[in-house]
Every structure is written in structure tokens, then in C-alpha cells.
Scaffold this active site. Structure first.
Site, mmCIF file in Angstrom:
data_model
loop_
_atom_site.group_PDB
_atom_site.id
_atom_site.type_symbol
_atom_site.label_atom_id
_atom_site.label_comp_id
_atom_site.label_asym_id
_atom_site.label_seq_id
_atom_site.Cartn_x
_atom_site.Cartn_y
_atom_site.Cartn_z
ATOM 1 N N CYS A 190 2.506 -10.326 -7.485
ATOM 2 C CA CYS A 190 2.043 -11.285 -8.473
ATOM 3 C C CYS A 190 2.755 -11.021 -9.800
ATOM 4 O O CYS A 190 3.013 -9.876 -10.167
ATOM 5 C CB CYS A 190 0.538 -11.235 -8.725
ATOM 6 N N TRP A 213 1.001 -13.663 -5.115
ATOM 7 C CA TRP A 213 1.176 -13.234 -3.730
ATOM 8 C C TRP A 213 -0.241 -12.963 -3.233
ATOM 9 O O TRP A 213 -0.913 -12.053 -3.693
ATOM 10 C CB TRP A 213 2.029 -11.970 -3.656
ATOM 11 N N ASN A 258 -2.808 -9.084 -11.771
ATOM 12 C CA ASN A 258 -1.925 -8.499 -10.759
ATOM 13 C C ASN A 258 -2.557 -7.178 -10.331
ATOM 14 O O ASN A 258 -2.945 -6.371 -11.170
ATOM 15 C CB ASN A 258 -0.540 -8.273 -11.394
ATOM 16 N N GLU A 275 17.333 -0.567 10.024
ATOM 17 C CA GLU A 275 17.485 -1.354 8.796
ATOM 18 C C GLU A 275 18.034 -2.760 9.118
ATOM 19 O O GLU A 275 17.560 -3.756 8.563
ATOM 20 C CB GLU A 275 18.394 -0.599 7.814
ATOM 21 N N GLU A 312 12.911 -10.067 8.637
ATOM 22 C CA GLU A 312 12.334 -10.379 7.328
ATOM 23 C C GLU A 312 12.766 -11.743 6.802
ATOM 24 O O GLU A 312 11.958 -12.482 6.240
ATOM 25 C CB GLU A 312 12.793 -9.264 6.376
ATOM 26 N N HIS A 330 14.254 3.457 28.466
ATOM 27 C CA HIS A 330 12.972 4.112 28.764
ATOM 28 C C HIS A 330 11.797 3.145 28.648
ATOM 29 O O HIS A 330 10.677 3.561 28.369
ATOM 30 C CB HIS A 330 12.768 5.330 27.854
ATOM 31 N N LYS A 345 8.980 -9.289 -3.557
ATOM 32 C CA LYS A 345 9.952 -8.212 -3.763
ATOM 33 C C LYS A 345 9.270 -6.888 -4.057
ATOM 34 O O LYS A 345 9.716 -5.837 -3.618
ATOM 35 C CB LYS A 345 10.868 -8.596 -4.931
HETATM 36 C C1 F6R Z 1 13.170 -5.046 2.782
HETATM 37 C C2 F6R Z 1 12.549 -4.671 1.529
HETATM 38 C C3 F6R Z 1 11.301 -3.860 1.562
HETATM 39 C C4 F6R Z 1 11.336 -2.804 0.442
HETATM 40 C C5 F6R Z 1 9.997 -2.050 0.383
HETATM 41 C C6 F6R Z 1 10.019 -0.945 -0.644
HETATM 42 O O1 F6R Z 1 14.331 -5.788 2.564
HETATM 43 O O2 F6R Z 1 13.012 -5.029 0.490
HETATM 44 O O3 F6R Z 1 11.114 -3.269 2.797
HETATM 45 O O4 F6R Z 1 12.377 -1.920 0.700
HETATM 46 O O5 F6R Z 1 8.982 -2.956 0.074
HETATM 47 O O6 F6R Z 1 10.301 -1.430 -1.917
HETATM 48 P P1 F6R Z 1 10.747 -0.468 -3.074
HETATM 49 O O7 F6R Z 1 12.097 0.069 -2.702
HETATM 50 O O8 F6R Z 1 10.786 -1.321 -4.291
HETATM 51 O O9 F6R Z 1 9.743 0.632 -3.159
#
Ligand code: F6R
Length: 594
Positions: free
Chosen positions: A2, A73, A97, A467, A474, A490, A589
Site C-alpha cells: 500500500c 494491496w 499501510n 529464480e 510471477e 524422483h 513490489k
Molecule cells: C520476485 C520478487 C519478490 C521479492 C521479495 C523480497 O520477483 O520481487 O520475490 O524478491 O518480495 O523483496 P525484497 O528484496 O524487497 O525484500
């Protein structure tokens, strides 16, 4: 999660606030709303489900010089207009937030007193409480309410009795005041007011206060006045200009620059290098923690430190670490990785480690972020602002920092010289790796309708597989999973048929042949296979498979180079499936809730 933006001054608050919210959409985009005092002191509320752009149309031209807004969010209650912030009760209107953990108990007792609630949110309870405690002194009510709330919160508040003031309250979630001339701002991130002022006050936990157009006052929850520390903002306006394709594509292409900046910053800082050596030599146990992509960077970091430093390290998800009474004490080094520096689980895990006597080294992309407050040493990834939800350039720089630290700590000067030379070449090699963009886009179009994708690799390619898989699911909503190449047989190989794509990552010399075997096993069961490799021989041996060729480099650098085609693949599949890669559904994010 948020985003909050507030403005008080002489400009049209609707424009400043909505533009600020647009810059904070990385924090969530389920709905957006605004509360504005119009010239006559009346409060106007506008709410819209979906992106801030919907709200922008709805408030276009609205008068008023003081207002607060929110991009949401969803945590409590679905993403509709009723649950959209601001939430108002009596004389108060608030945006929030964080999470009020005891909201259900508080709500019940207020309902018993006959208070009516309109939404399913935890936030509304704060508006009702403020109105309940308000006897003419807003700060008094704020302090009393703050002491009742459990959880984390950054809250901006309007009160009908003071129509040029924004009140605020902070504990656990970021809140920043922008100090202008004849105008002031309140926001979750400096970005929200980057176009207006670079003078900022980073509010601390357990602080409250208010801003009008000419003043900012900060207090603790007992109404003791605090001295204002105005600092210079490090947010840059040019980082947030909308690129022609998407932020994600732009940010992947910024990897070479981000790598150069990060390595230069680290190697030129004698203090930090010496501090790293001191901290490392004091400790005999290492634990690396993070969430999502940052966790995956730790998985690489562990293997890199094992190879270069011959030390073993544990890696833990921050969200698991913090709830399991971890075996941490004096003598333990905890390395916490977080792009944003605001991820709630990583923050709390880091605090816990510190409280148990550990030394804490933080790797983060955001100076002044909350996580830096708990660190004995802060190492900055110099990736620059990352706007797209998916972490791309930040991952590359996190992995690079693990390698840089290893160089400084290693006693093997010959090996270090060799690695450093490779690090110098990294930006050039990354630029070469980016040349695969067109081929990757073609492959993405071809494979975008597959039912699912497995990513497989061994050694340093294994965390890369995890990754690559995270990135794809995602932003493209295609099911995928990352595997150690030897593990598929397995059990999970039962899922393999002609509807499945398998991406084989082959960058580690010693185990390359073994991974090829795994690819043959899935290929003869009907799967399509895409190989990402630095070896010409493997490309040829892959035979019937599609190949994305990487520039050659030492094995240790490959987690940084090979992630580039994986990120581009996820991006292009997302576009091919008609999804906005910058704003995938259900995500934000910065995950500031637990
Ligand atoms: C995936 C992604 C998330 C972040 C995770 C941690 O592309 O961006 O998996 O890596 O939410 O975020 P930070 O690095 O900001 O702690």
C-alpha cells in the site's frame, strides 16, 4: 504494501496526490482513493477499484489544497470500492499501510458500543477509535489510539477541525515527510514527492505529528515534542520516467550499469571492506536470510562462499527463520538480503537475530530503508530504483555483492585476482548476454501456450532454476517449478509430457554432462527442451533442443549472466500472454505485511 501520499500547500492537492500515488503503485494497485478538503473545508472522497489511472480520471479538476491518498494491496476485504481507502468516521478520515493485528477484538468491542462499520478492513477500526477518543486535541487522540494498536502501521489522517493539516502516525511501516517551501508532503516513499522537494524527514517508529503548509511537528506517542532531522532525499526523478516498452524490460537492460556501479561502490569503500573483514573474523557461523528473489540470491551466495571461502553457510527464508527460535547467538553472522529494505518478514527476522546477539550485515538497494537500522554493516546494491514488481537488476547485484565480499574475505590472493578481473569484465559480458533478447522473444512466443515449465540445473545452476521459475510464474501466470536436475526423476517426471517445457540451465563445467542426461530423459517423454548454456559443445550435443547461448565466463559469474535470458524469457512470455509484466495480479513490489 500500500502506498500513502498526502499534500498540504497551495497547489491542487488532487494532482499532487494522484501523481504521487502513480509513483507508488509498485506498492499495490488493487484500488486507489483520495480525500480532499475543498476550499470551503468540506471533505470530498473519491474511490476507484483498480489502477491509479482510474482514480486520476475521476478526480480530474477537483479543487482543494490539502488531501491524502492511497493505493491499496488488499489484505482485509476484497479489492472493491467499499474496502478502498480512505476510511472515514465522524471527524476523521484516514489512509493506512500495514496490518492492525488486533483489529477484530477492537472492532467487536466498538460494535458492542453501537459503532457501525462499512468495510471489511482492519483500517476502519482506527478511524472509529480516533473519533471515539477525540475531545478537541487530535494529538491526544492519536497517542491514545496508537497505544491500543498491535501490528504495524503508517497512517495519514485528516480531521474536519483542521482543514489544512495532515496528521500522521508511524510504527513498523515506512512514512516520510517531504519539507517544501510553503507546502509539505507525507508519503510512504520519497518518490511520491520527488518532483517537488528533496528535503525529507524519515519518521521513526512510535512517532506521530502533523504538517500544514508551513510547519512540520513530530512527537512521540506521549506528546513529547521531538527535534526534526531534515535530510537530503536520494530519490531521483529521472529513474521513474515511463519507458517505451515496460519498466521490467528497461530494468533488465540496466543490469550492466547496475553491476558496474555496485562493484565500484564496494571496492572503493575501504571502511566497509575492513568492517566486513572484522565482522567475518569475529563469527564462526553464517546464516543468510531473505524472501523470494532475495532468498534465491542467498542460495547462490551460500554456494559462492563455500567455493571461494570454504565456509559453510545456512540459508533460511526470513518468514521461517523468525518463527522457529533460530539457533543464533553471539558468534553468528546473519546476512539479510532485501531489495526494498522494507519486507516485513526480513525486517523482523533481522531484529530477532540482533536481539539474540548476532552480527548483522544487510544487503539492500534502498539507503535509509528500515532494515538498515538493525545492521552492523550495510552494503548497498547500486541497482538504482527498481519499479517493475519483478526483481531483476537487484538480483544480479545482490549475487555480485556476495562475490565481492568473498573477494575481500578470501586469503587466496591468486584466486581473488582472477575473480576480480572477471568482475571487471562483468558489465561487458552482461551486455553481450542481453543480445539474446530477440531470440528469447521468439522462443517465448513459441512456448507461451505450454501448460507448465520446469527449470532444471545443478550446482550454481540450481538456485538459478528456482529464480527463473519464480520469475516466469510471477509475471506470466504459467505454472512452473525449479528443480535440481537430478531430482526430477524422483517423482515429478510423472508430470512431463508434450504439454510441458523444460528449461535446462547448463553453465557449470563439472556437472554439464549430467544435466544433459536429465534433458534427454524429459525430451524422450515428449517435453520441449530449451537449453541455456555457455558451452558450444553442449549447444551442439543438445541436438534436437532449442538453445540460448551465453557468453563464456568463469562458473562463479554465471548466476549473474544466465539470469538475464531467464528474466527476458519471463518478460516475453508475459507479453505474449497479454499480461502487463510490470504489474502482475495479486502482487506488490514491497511486501510490508507479514
Ligand atoms: C520476485 C520478487 C519478490 C521479492 C521479495 C523480497 O520477483 O520481487 O520475490 O524478491 O518480495 O523483496 P525484497 O528484496 O524487497 O525484500
Amino acid at each position: 504494501m500500500c502506498g500513502i501520499a498526502g499534500y498540504t500547500g497551495k497547489r491542487k492537492a488532487s494532482e499532487v496526490v494522484v501523481d504521487g500515488l502513480a509513483l507508488l503503485e509498485y506498492r499495490g494497485y488493487d484500488s486507489a482513493g483520495i480525500a480532499l478538503f475543498n476550499g470551503q473545508g468540506n471533505l470530498q472522497i473519491t474511490k476507484k477499484a483498480g489502477f491509479v489511472s482510474h482514480l486520476k480520471k475521476a478526480v480530474y479538476g477537483k479543487e482543494g489544497c490539502c488531501g491524502i491518498g492511497h493505493t491499496r494491496w488488499a489484505t482485509h476485504g476484497i479489492a472493491n470500492e467499499t474496502n478502498c481507502h480512505p476510511h472515514c468516521h465522524g471527524k476523521f478520515c484516514i489512509v493506512h499501510n500495514g496490518i492492525i493485528e488486533n483489529f477484530a477484538t477492537l472492532k467487536k468491542s466498538l460494535q458492542k458500543k453501537g459503532k457501525k462499520f462499512l468495510s471489511q478492513t482492519d483500517t476502519e477500526v482506527v478511524a472509529v477509535l480516533l473519533d471515539e477518543f477525540y475531545k478537541g486535541d487530535v494529538l491526544d487522540a492519536l497517542g491514545k489510539v496508537a497505544k491500543l494498536l498491535k501490528g504495524s502501521f503508517a497512517i495519514a489522517i485528516l480531521c474536519h477541525d483542521f482543514c489544512d493539516r495532515i496528521y500522521f502516525l508511524k510504527k513498523g511501516s515506512p512514512l516520510i515527510v517531504g519539507v517544501g517551501q510553503g507546502e509539505n508532503f507525507v508519503a510512504s516513499d520519497q518518490l511520491a514527492f520527488v518532483h517537488y522537494t528533496d528535503n525529507v524527514v524519515f519518521l521513526k517508529d512510535n512517532e506521530m505529528g502533523y504538517a500544514d503548509s508551513n510547519n512540520v511537528f513530530v512527537f512521540d506517542f506521549c506528546k513529547n515534542k521531538k527535534v526534526l532531522h531534515v535530510e537530503k532525499s536520494n530519490a531521483k526523478a529521472d529513474n521513474v520516467a515511463k519507458p517505451p516498452k515496460s519498466f521490467m524490460h528497461k530494468e533488465i537492460f540496466e543490469i550492466p550499469k547496475a553491476l558496474r556501479m555496485t562493484a565500484n561502490d564496494f571496492f572503493n569503500d575501504e571502511y566497509k571492506k575492513q568492517k566486513a573483514i572484522d565482522i567475518f573474523s569475529k563469527n564462526d557461523k553464517v546464516i543468510m536470510i531473505g524472501c523470494g528473489t532475495a532468498y534465491n540470491a542467498c542460495l547462490v551466495g551460500k554456494l559462492v562462499w563455500e567455493k571461494v571461502l570454504h565456509v559453510s553457510a545456512e540459508v533460511d527464508l526470513a518468514s521461517e527463520f523468525r518463527y522457529k527460535n533460530p539457533l543464533v547467538s553471539k558468534g553468528t553472522l546473519v546476512v539479510a538480503v532485501s531489495q526494498s529494505g522494507e519486507t516485513a518478514d526480513t525486517l523482523r527476522a533481522t531484529k530477532l537475530a540482533k536481539s539474540k546477539g548476532a552480527d548483522v550485515v544487510v544487503i539492500t538497494n534502498v539507503a535509509h530503508s528500515s532494515i538498515t537500522k538493525n545492521a552492523d554493516l550495510v552494503l548497498h546494491t547500486k541497482a538504482g530504483q527498481e519499479v517493475a514488481v519483478a526483481a531483476t537488476k537487484s538480483y544480479a547485484t545482490q549475487v555480485l555483492l556476495f562475490l565481492c565480499i568473498a573477494c575481500v574475505l578470501s586469503k587466496d590472493s591468486k584466486a581473488v585476482k582472477e575473480i576480480k578481473k572477471q568482475i571487471d569484465d562483468l558489465p561487458y559480458l552482461a551486455t553481450k548476454a542481453l543480445l539474446c533478447d530477440t531470440v528469447v522473444a521468439k522462443k517465448a512466443k513459441e512456448f507461451c501456450k505450454k501448460q507448465g515449465t520446469f527449470f532444471v540445473g545443478r550446482g550454481l545452476d540450481f538456485p538459478l532454476a528456482i529464480e527463473g521459475s519464480l520469475k516466469l510464474k510471477e509475471i506470466s501466470y504459467m505454472h512452473s517449478q525449479g528443480f535440481a536436475a537430478g531430482e526430477l526423476k524422483h517423482g515429478s517426471i510423472a508430470l512431463v509430457d508434450k504439454n510441458v517445457l523444460v528449461v535446462g540451465i547448463i553453465t557449470q563445467k563439472k556437472v554439464a554432462e549430467k544435466t544433459i542426461n536429465a534433458l534427454h530423459e524429459v525430451s524422450c517423454r515428449g517435453a520441449k527442451v530449451l537449453v541455456v548454456t555457455q558451452f558450444d559443445k553442449m549447444a551442439n550435443e543438445a541436438g534436437c533442443h532449442d538453445v540460448i547461448k551465453l557468453p563464456g565466463a568463469t562458473d562463479l559469474l554465471m548466476p549473474i549472466l544466465a539470469v538475464i535470458p531467464l528474466q527476458l524469457f519471463a518478460y516475453h512470455v508475459s507479453v505474449a500472454r497479454g499480461i502487463n509484466p510490470d504489474k502482475p495480479r495479486n502482487l506488490a513490489k514491497s511486501v510490508t505485511v507479514e
